[in-house]
Design a protein around this motif. Structure first.
Motif, PDB file in Angstrom:
ATOM      1  N   THR A 164      -5.382   7.067  10.406  1.00  0.00           N
ATOM      2  CA  THR A 164      -4.262   6.166  10.686  1.00  0.00           C
ATOM      3  C   THR A 164      -3.550   5.792   9.380  1.00  0.00           C
ATOM      4  O   THR A 164      -2.325   5.839   9.290  1.00  0.00           O
ATOM      5  N   ALA A 165      -4.337   5.463   8.359  1.00  0.00           N
ATOM      6  CA  ALA A 165      -3.745   5.042   7.083  1.00  0.00           C
ATOM      7  C   ALA A 165      -2.959   6.182   6.430  1.00  0.00           C
ATOM      8  O   ALA A 165      -1.805   6.014   6.037  1.00  0.00           O
ATOM      9  N   GLU A 211       0.240   6.892   8.183  1.00  0.00           N
ATOM     10  CA  GLU A 211       1.264   5.879   7.902  1.00  0.00           C
ATOM     11  C   GLU A 211       1.924   6.156   6.546  1.00  0.00           C
ATOM     12  O   GLU A 211       3.135   6.030   6.400  1.00  0.00           O
ATOM     13  N   HIS A 212       1.109   6.532   5.570  1.00  0.00           N
ATOM     14  CA  HIS A 212       1.663   6.868   4.252  1.00  0.00           C
ATOM     15  C   HIS A 212       2.586   8.082   4.354  1.00  0.00           C
ATOM     16  O   HIS A 212       3.636   8.132   3.733  1.00  0.00           O
ATOM     17  N   SER A 228       0.830  -1.198   0.000  1.00  0.00           N
ATOM     18  CA  SER A 228       0.000   0.000   0.000  1.00  0.00           C
ATOM     19  C   SER A 228       0.868   1.252   0.000  1.00  0.00           C
ATOM     20  O   SER A 228       0.653   2.183  -0.781  1.00  0.00           O
ATOM     21  N   ILE A 229       1.875   1.237   0.853  1.00  0.00           N
ATOM     22  CA  ILE A 229       2.794   2.380   0.931  1.00  0.00           C
ATOM     23  C   ILE A 229       3.518   2.557  -0.413  1.00  0.00           C
ATOM     24  O   ILE A 229       3.751   3.675  -0.864  1.00  0.00           O
ATOM     25  N   LEU A 243      -5.656   8.045  -0.500  1.00  0.00           N
ATOM     26  CA  LEU A 243      -4.315   7.448  -0.509  1.00  0.00           C
ATOM     27  C   LEU A 243      -3.548   7.723  -1.802  1.00  0.00           C
ATOM     28  O   LEU A 243      -2.356   7.471  -1.883  1.00  0.00           O
TER      29      LEU A 243
END
Ligand code: ADP
Ligand code: MG
Lengths: 336, 247
Positions: free
Chosen positions: B101-102, B105-106, B76-77, B162
């Motif tokens: 949160t997602a 993290e990215h 995902s990153i 994202l």
């Protein structure tokens, strides 16, 4: 609260320089040290006068210190007068690493039409054993909501006996227990519906890591006269390891015919589909599992009616689940 | 951007992907069609790193690097996004907490500070508009009580948050009425950039009226049996899959 059979201690415990920062504005604190009210060593007895509706929250901080005996029995009582409203936070901590055994009897009585909210926070060290017996008496039109947060402790046992004595009495019992290592926690509830039109609900949830053990035993007893009873019970456990053990035992004894009762219990593991979904958005496995555990715990934490206290407890729970615990960030003193 | 070479994957003893070859370049839109049970969802799960499937041979390169050893979060990153055919409900985790949160993290992976609450909410509102999602959805449990269409919109919203390089949309159109289909497709088109790519998995031509593919593949029994331009989708719509399978 005009009774003078207790005193308010200074909000700092002088011997240990302990200062609890959990409570918010409008909270008064009272220390009970090794079973006695600080300053008097007398057992705790609190009375809320008839009609007393102050917004104030009373926080009772029970601590064990190394000057107390290894094994201790104590009693305390809280009584709420007719039409009164009361809010309590009851904390229990250990201030030393001694292998304590604490046996406590706590009497809580609610006079007609009173309304009471109690949050209990149990945070002790791994060598501490704490057995609490709650005798709760709720009279007509009175309602009690209690949230038990068992965050840490070697062996904690809550024996909760509730009598609903009078029409329209209601009791909402909730518990969250988080155990790891070799910790053990036991909740034993006996909910007695003696009169018609009473309501009770029990929601107990546990998160078990390592080789910890939890047990829940919940009895709903509906007496023959208690028609139109509503009584609900749920116990859900999340097992993070194969070694953790849980015993869940619901018991229904119903002697009236016009009642609504239900119970349910589940023991599960973290859901793999949820986990993959969270991770697929870039959330690392550990964080994703933490989110899942927090989500599991939230239903209980959400029962805390003070938003501010709820937030504190949500963040304490997060720290506990992160394993940062045994020390609460809001204290300058290690809690357990 | 994406280079899949002779990919075989199985679940337990059962082989599901039987030698997939696929190349996707930046800016391209690929459609993968095929009857139920062909392995379309398996392929997308394998690309996203689901470990219930075992890759038995072959390679997946993303931007020149082998990603087979990467965890789902690392993929995902790296910029891969999977829009789930069946989005998962997560009671107790709010949409806002999930996405914050997602996103953070990215950001962390890019060496950026986490967004503060106000900045995050602003971006979240903007992105929700892309799929005409009501802001009230942000405080609800992830997908809990969402209708089929709302779940699919939530997938595209997450994609908007994202900003992936490669989006794999697994039957994002299934279960959508015409309005929802238009909203979802418009969202996908708005997010299209010359440097990102999309793989649209579908078995209806319908979605491809809105999201026009450059290349169409037919997946059957774990293999790509035909690759052509967008006219292939129309032909499948008219003639079904039999002529491809038997021919
Ligand atoms: N978890 C699973 N366990 C067993 N078989 C599976 C599993 N997931 C998929 N399959 C099988 O793999 C094949 C491909 O499924 P899938 O990838 O979902 O196809 P599609 O998305 O093209 O409909 C089917 O035969 C399906 O039954
Ligand atoms: Mg599928």
């Amino acid at each position: 609260m005009t009774e003078n059979n207790y005193i308010y201690a200074p909000s700092e415990h002088p011997a240990d320089k302990f200062r609890c920062k959990v409570p918010m504005k409008g909270t008064r604190q009272l220390f009970v040290i090794d079973g006695g009210v600080q300053g008097t060593a007398a057992p705790l007895s609190i009375k809320f006068d008839e009609g007393n509706c102050s917004d104030e929250i009373l926080q009772v901080i029970g601590v064990r210190t190394s000057s107390g005996p290894k094994e201790l029995s104590s009693e305390s009582s809280f009584s709420f007068g007719q039409n009164s409203q009361g809010r309590l936070i009851l904390c229990s901590h250990t201030f030393a690493e001694d292998p304590f055994i604490t046996k406590e009897k706590i009497k809580i009585s609610l006079a007609p039409n009173s309304s009471v909210d109690i949050v209990l926070m149990q945070n002790e060290h791994n060598d501490a054993e704490h057995i609490s017996e709650f005798e709760i008496d709720i009279q007509r039109d009175a309602s009690l909501r209690m949230v038990f947060l068992t965050l840490h402790g070697g062996k904690i046992s809550n024996n909760i006996k509730v009598n609903l004595n009078g029409e329209n009495a209601s009791c909402d019992l909730n518990g969250l227990y988080i155990v790891d290592g070799k910790q053990q926690v036991r909740n034993l509830v006996s909910m007695n519906h003696k009169d018609p039109h009473c309501y009770s609900s029990q929601l107990f949830k546990g998160i078990l890591d390592d080789a910890s053990v939890a047990s829940f035993s919940g009895l709903i007893h509906v007496w023959p006269d208690a028609q139109k009873t509503q009584a609900y019970q749920e116990n859900h456990n999340l097992l993070l390891t194969k070694e953790a053990k849980v015993y869940s035992e619901p018991q229904l004894e119903i002697y009236a015919d016009d009642v609504k009762c239900s119970h349910g219990a589940t023991n599960g593991r973290l859901d793999e589909n949820e986990l993959f979904y969270l991770r697929s958005r870039g959330i690392p496995k550990k964080e994703a599992q933490l989110l899942q555990q927090q989500a599991f715990a939230y239903a209980v934490l959400d029962k805390i009616s003070s938003e501010e206290l709820k937030e504190r407890m949500v963040s304490l729970t997060e720290q506990r689940l992160r394993g940062e615990f045994s020390k609460c960030k809001n204290c300058c003193k290690n809690c357990c | 951007m994406l280079n899949i070479k002779d990919l075989h994957a199985s679940i337990g003893e059962k082989e599901i992907l039987k030698g997939i070859n696929l190349q996707v370049k930046p800016g391209e839109i690929h459609a993968i069609m095929g009857p139920n049970g062909s392995g379309k969802s398996t392929l997308s799960s394998v690309l996203a790193g689901r470990d219930t499937y075992t890759v038995t041979s072959g390679e997946i390169e993303f931007e020149g690097k082998n990603i087979l050893e990467l965890s789902p979060e690392e993929r995902s990153i790296a910029g891969i996004f999977l829009g789930f055919q069946y989005p998962i409900e997560i009671p107790g985790v709010t949409n806002v907490n999930f996405m914050r949160t997602a996103v953070n993290e990215h950001r962390k992976a890019k060496g950026l500070e986490p967004l503060n609450a106000a900045a995050f909410l602003k971006i979240m509102r903007e992105k929700m508009e892309v799929v005409e999602m009501n802001p009230s959805f942000s405080s609800r449990g992830v997908n809990v009580g969402f209708s089929g269409g709302e779940k699919k919109r939530n997938e595209i919203f997450q994609m908007a948050m994202l900003e992936p390089k490669l989006a794999i949309l697994d039957e994002t159109d299934s279960g959508l009425d015409v309005d929802a289909l238009r909203i979802v497709a418009t969202g996908v088109n708005k997010l299209k950039r010359p440097d990102n790519a999309t793989i649209v998995i579908t078995h209806y031509q319908r979605l491809l009226d809105y999201i026009v593919p450059d290349i169409v593949h037919i997946l059957y029994n774990g293999q790509i049996i035909k690759t052509a331009g967008k006219e292939l989708a129309l032909e499948v719509e008219k003639r079904g899959y039999d002529w491809l399978i038997n021919g």
